[in-house]
Write a protein that holds these residues in place. Structure first.
Motif, PDB file in Angstrom:
ATOM      1  N   LYS A  55       0.853  -1.189   0.000  1.00 50.26           N
ATOM      2  CA  LYS A  55       0.000   0.000   0.000  1.00 50.26           C
ATOM      3  C   LYS A  55       0.887   1.235   0.000  1.00 50.26           C
ATOM      4  CE  LYS A  55      -3.847  -2.105   2.280  1.00 50.26           C
ATOM      5  NZ  LYS A  55      -5.202  -1.778   2.122  1.00 50.26           N
ATOM      6  N   PRO A  56       0.453   2.289  -0.695  1.00 52.87           N
ATOM      7  CA  PRO A  56       1.273   3.518  -0.681  1.00 52.87           C
ATOM      8  C   PRO A  56       1.291   4.131   0.729  1.00 52.87           C
ATOM      9  CG  PRO A  56      -0.812   3.873  -1.849  1.00 52.87           C
ATOM     10  CD  PRO A  56      -0.723   2.413  -1.508  1.00 52.87           C
ATOM     11  N   ALA A  57       2.442   4.714   1.055  1.00 53.41           N
ATOM     12  CA  ALA A  57       2.577   5.330   2.373  1.00 53.41           C
ATOM     13  C   ALA A  57       1.713   6.586   2.451  1.00 53.41           C
ATOM     14  CB  ALA A  57       4.029   5.689   2.626  1.00 53.41           C
ATOM     15  N   LEU A  58       1.068   6.761   3.576  1.00 57.96           N
ATOM     16  CA  LEU A  58       0.244   7.944   3.792  1.00 57.96           C
ATOM     17  C   LEU A  58       1.135   9.123   4.157  1.00 57.96           C
ATOM     18  CD1 LEU A  58      -2.696   6.420   5.848  1.00 57.96           C
ATOM     19  CD2 LEU A  58      -2.674   7.003   3.427  1.00 57.96           C
ATOM     20  N   ALA A  59       0.779  10.310   3.681  1.00 58.08           N
ATOM     21  CA  ALA A  59       1.532  11.503   4.010  1.00 58.08           C
ATOM     22  C   ALA A  59       1.280  11.843   5.484  1.00 58.08           C
ATOM     23  CB  ALA A  59       1.109  12.667   3.116  1.00 58.08           C
TER      24      ALA A  59
END
Length: 62
Positions: A55-59
């Motif tokens: 999953k893409p990392a959350l900002a």
């Protein structure tokens, strides 16, 4: 052509078409489990790809 001969030929042809349709229906029913296996297989592939993809990392929120 005599009407009774024409009607007899019509009934004969209709019976042939019904027999062909029944054979086609039975053949289609015999293929259905295979189609289900294919759909299930692709669903499992999709699920595996979703699980394997990070999953893409959350900002970070400020």
């Amino acid at each position: 052509m005599q009407p009774d001969i024409h009607l007899a030929l019509h009934h004969t042809r209709a019976a042939e078409l019904h027999a062909q349709a029944e054979a086609h229906r039975l053949a289609a029913e015999a293929r259905r489990p295979h189609d289900l296996r294919i759909r299930l297989g692709w669903t499992l592939v999709e699920l595996g790809l979703r699980l394997a993809t990070p999953k893409p990392a959350l900002a970070p929120s400020s």
